[in-house]
Design a protein around this motif. Structure first.
Motif, PDB file in Angstrom:
ATOM      1  N   SER A   5      -6.136  20.116  33.843  1.00 52.29           N
ATOM      2  CA  SER A   5      -6.750  18.998  33.368  1.00 52.29           C
ATOM      3  C   SER A   5      -7.956  18.426  34.170  1.00 52.29           C
ATOM      4  CB  SER A   5      -5.601  17.834  33.176  1.00 52.29           C
ATOM      5  OG  SER A   5      -4.551  18.160  32.298  1.00 52.29           O
ATOM      6  N   SER A   6      -7.767  18.766  35.524  1.00 54.94           N
ATOM      7  CA  SER A   6      -8.629  17.989  36.399  1.00 54.94           C
ATOM      8  C   SER A   6     -10.015  18.855  36.469  1.00 54.94           C
ATOM      9  CB  SER A   6      -8.129  18.022  37.931  1.00 54.94           C
ATOM     10  OG  SER A   6      -7.072  17.260  38.157  1.00 54.94           O
ATOM     11  N   ARG A   7      -9.666  20.203  36.477  1.00 52.95           N
ATOM     12  CA  ARG A   7     -10.775  21.109  36.241  1.00 52.95           C
ATOM     13  C   ARG A   7     -11.755  20.936  35.263  1.00 52.95           C
ATOM     14  NH1 ARG A   7     -10.565  27.487  35.491  1.00 52.95           N
ATOM     15  NH2 ARG A   7      -9.291  26.986  33.948  1.00 52.95           N
ATOM     16  N   LEU A   8     -11.184  20.361  34.255  1.00 49.89           N
ATOM     17  CA  LEU A   8     -11.920  20.126  33.033  1.00 49.89           C
ATOM     18  C   LEU A   8     -12.971  18.930  33.135  1.00 49.89           C
ATOM     19  CD1 LEU A   8      -9.365  20.117  29.908  1.00 49.89           C
ATOM     20  CD2 LEU A   8     -11.343  21.843  30.327  1.00 49.89           C
ATOM     21  N   GLU A   9     -12.734  18.121  34.138  1.00 50.55           N
ATOM     22  CA  GLU A   9     -13.780  17.027  34.605  1.00 50.55           C
ATOM     23  C   GLU A   9     -14.575  17.442  35.946  1.00 50.55           C
ATOM     24  OE1 GLU A   9     -11.707  13.134  34.602  1.00 50.55           O
ATOM     25  OE2 GLU A   9      -9.908  13.817  33.544  1.00 50.55           O
ATOM     26  N   GLY A  10     -14.555  18.576  36.093  1.00 54.03           N
ATOM     27  CA  GLY A  10     -15.191  19.029  37.357  1.00 54.03           C
ATOM     28  C   GLY A  10     -14.491  19.189  38.446  1.00 54.03           C
ATOM     29  N   ASN A  11     -13.348  18.792  38.879  1.00 53.66           N
ATOM     30  CA  ASN A  11     -12.470  18.865  39.715  1.00 53.66           C
ATOM     31  C   ASN A  11     -12.888  20.489  40.553  1.00 53.66           C
ATOM     32  OD1 ASN A  11     -10.242  18.866  41.915  1.00 53.66           O
ATOM     33  ND2 ASN A  11     -10.135  16.875  41.137  1.00 53.66           N
ATOM     34  N   THR A  12     -12.934  20.347  41.997  1.00 53.27           N
ATOM     35  CA  THR A  12     -13.205  21.516  42.789  1.00 53.27           C
ATOM     36  C   THR A  12     -11.866  22.119  43.447  1.00 53.27           C
ATOM     37  OG1 THR A  12     -13.826  20.315  44.644  1.00 53.27           O
ATOM     38  CG2 THR A  12     -15.504  21.022  43.211  1.00 53.27           C
ATOM     39  N   TYR A  13     -10.613  21.626  43.208  1.00 56.52           N
ATOM     40  CA  TYR A  13      -9.620  22.084  43.890  1.00 56.52           C
ATOM     41  C   TYR A  13      -9.325  23.191  43.000  1.00 56.52           C
ATOM     42  CZ  TYR A  13      -7.222  18.467  46.851  1.00 56.52           C
ATOM     43  OH  TYR A  13      -7.023  17.771  47.925  1.00 56.52           O
ATOM     44  N   LYS A  53     -12.000  11.983  46.362  1.00 58.98           N
ATOM     45  CA  LYS A  53     -11.890  11.615  44.821  1.00 58.98           C
ATOM     46  C   LYS A  53     -11.236  12.937  44.022  1.00 58.98           C
ATOM     47  CE  LYS A  53     -15.265  11.340  40.939  1.00 58.98           C
ATOM     48  NZ  LYS A  53     -16.664  11.330  40.647  1.00 58.98           N
ATOM     49  N   ASP A  54     -11.424  14.208  44.508  1.00 56.05           N
ATOM     50  CA  ASP A  54     -10.793  15.095  43.854  1.00 56.05           C
ATOM     51  C   ASP A  54      -9.184  15.101  44.089  1.00 56.05           C
ATOM     52  OD1 ASP A  54     -13.071  16.107  42.952  1.00 56.05           O
ATOM     53  OD2 ASP A  54     -13.373  18.103  43.997  1.00 56.05           O
ATOM     54  N   SER A  55      -8.820  14.666  45.142  1.00 58.38           N
ATOM     55  CA  SER A  55      -7.602  14.600  45.586  1.00 58.38           C
ATOM     56  C   SER A  55      -6.877  13.551  44.734  1.00 58.38           C
ATOM     57  CB  SER A  55      -7.282  14.292  46.873  1.00 58.38           C
ATOM     58  OG  SER A  55      -7.805  15.329  47.837  1.00 58.38           O
ATOM     59  N   GLN A  56      -7.379  12.518  44.648  1.00 64.56           N
ATOM     60  CA  GLN A  56      -7.078  11.231  43.660  1.00 64.56           C
ATOM     61  C   GLN A  56      -7.063  11.832  42.024  1.00 64.56           C
ATOM     62  OE1 GLN A  56      -6.290   8.117  44.806  1.00 64.56           O
ATOM     63  NE2 GLN A  56      -5.111   8.200  42.923  1.00 64.56           N
ATOM     64  N   MET A  57      -7.835  12.509  41.733  1.00 59.22           N
ATOM     65  CA  MET A  57      -7.937  12.967  40.470  1.00 59.22           C
ATOM     66  C   MET A  57      -6.850  13.611  39.946  1.00 59.22           C
ATOM     67  SD  MET A  57     -10.745  14.899  38.215  1.00 59.22           S
ATOM     68  CE  MET A  57     -12.173  14.013  38.716  1.00 59.22           C
ATOM     69  N   ILE A  58      -6.406  14.598  40.905  1.00 62.66           N
ATOM     70  CA  ILE A  58      -5.279  15.600  40.798  1.00 62.66           C
ATOM     71  C   ILE A  58      -4.023  14.835  40.645  1.00 62.66           C
ATOM     72  CG2 ILE A  58      -3.846  17.428  41.821  1.00 62.66           C
ATOM     73  CD1 ILE A  58      -6.231  18.606  40.937  1.00 62.66           C
ATOM     74  N   GLN A 102     -21.686  16.786  34.877  1.00 62.26           N
ATOM     75  CA  GLN A 102     -22.122  18.298  34.600  1.00 62.26           C
ATOM     76  C   GLN A 102     -22.240  18.518  32.853  1.00 62.26           C
ATOM     77  OE1 GLN A 102     -19.449  20.875  36.562  1.00 62.26           O
ATOM     78  NE2 GLN A 102     -19.433  19.662  38.264  1.00 62.26           N
ATOM     79  N   SER A 103     -22.726  17.603  32.311  1.00 64.92           N
ATOM     80  CA  SER A 103     -23.040  17.605  30.766  1.00 64.92           C
ATOM     81  C   SER A 103     -24.189  17.099  30.410  1.00 64.92           C
ATOM     82  CB  SER A 103     -21.878  17.176  30.135  1.00 64.92           C
ATOM     83  OG  SER A 103     -22.014  17.119  28.557  1.00 64.92           O
ATOM     84  N   VAL A 104     -24.778  17.778  29.230  1.00 66.64           N
ATOM     85  CA  VAL A 104     -26.240  17.143  28.944  1.00 66.64           C
ATOM     86  C   VAL A 104     -25.858  16.149  27.578  1.00 66.64           C
ATOM     87  CG1 VAL A 104     -27.778  18.757  29.687  1.00 66.64           C
ATOM     88  CG2 VAL A 104     -26.586  19.118  27.560  1.00 66.64           C
TER      89      VAL A 104
END
Length: 201
Positions: A101-109, A130-135, A189-191
């Motif tokens: 779910s997080s990876r879909l939003e560009g998370n780098t974990y 931010k990435d930690s919080q998103m997870i 990361q989207s146009v």
């Protein structure tokens, strides 16, 4: 040099995923398009005529065969059991759900980073807060859905609570968490440019 390594690593991950998941020719073409650098993509906006052409209970984006295939794929052996029973089993796969779910939003974990964070509370040293919080937010949102399976639905209660959980500690204005947006929201990361209502509704 570090950037080159990351790019090669990501390319290898994408190649591996493409090999593991059988894709149609249309799917392969879409994968090719979304793997292009952002600067190479054609900007896209919201096609309002697509929504306006929809007639409830009459028109359908999916074909009858596609809907039948999805219905068959979604069947479980526990249809007669109380709501939430199957969902509780899914919680065992919480790490995978939070990671993807997080990876879909560009998370780098990575998956391993996610496992360490959710299992023992250890945040990855080379990742942003931010990435930690998103997870963590995705984990809590999934737990909310399971714990409240009797009450959730396509309603204000569900949507605003999920938004509050997913956006916790991630918005510049904390008061905006769990509320209807009153500012423009983009997609990283989207146009794609989302529609913007100047009235803030």
């Amino acid at each position: 040099m570090a950037y080159k390594f990351i790019a090669v690593h990501q390319a290898n991950e994408e190649t591996t995923e493409a090999a593991l998941i059988p894709l149609s020719e249309d799917g392969k073409h879409l994968l090719y398009l979304i793997n292009q650098p952002q600067i190479s993509r054609t900007p896209a906006g919201y096609k309002r005529e697509f929504l306006e052409a929809y007639i409830p209970n009459t028109t359908s984006y999916l074909t009858a065969a596609e809907k039948q295939q999805l219905a068959e794929s979604g069947k479980t052996a526990r249809q007669g059991e109380p709501a939430g029973t199957y969902a509780k089993d899914i919680l065992q796969r919480l790490i995978d759900l939070s990671y993807n779910s997080s990876r879909l939003e560009g998370n780098t974990y990575s998956l391993l980073d996610t496992q360490c964070l959710l299992s023992v509370g250890q945040a990855a040293e080379n990742k942003s807060a931010k990435d930690s919080q998103m997870i963590v937010n995705h984990k809590e949102a999934i737990e909310f859905l399971v714990a409240n399976s009797q009450d959730i639905g396509f309603n204000r209660y569900t949507i605003l609570n999920i938004h509050a959980l997913l956006s916790s500690n991630l918005l510049s204005d904390p008061a905006a968490s769990g509320r209807l947006k009153k500012f423009s929201v983009g997609i990283e990361q989207s146009v794609f440019t989302p529609p913007w209502n100047t009235a803030g509704n």
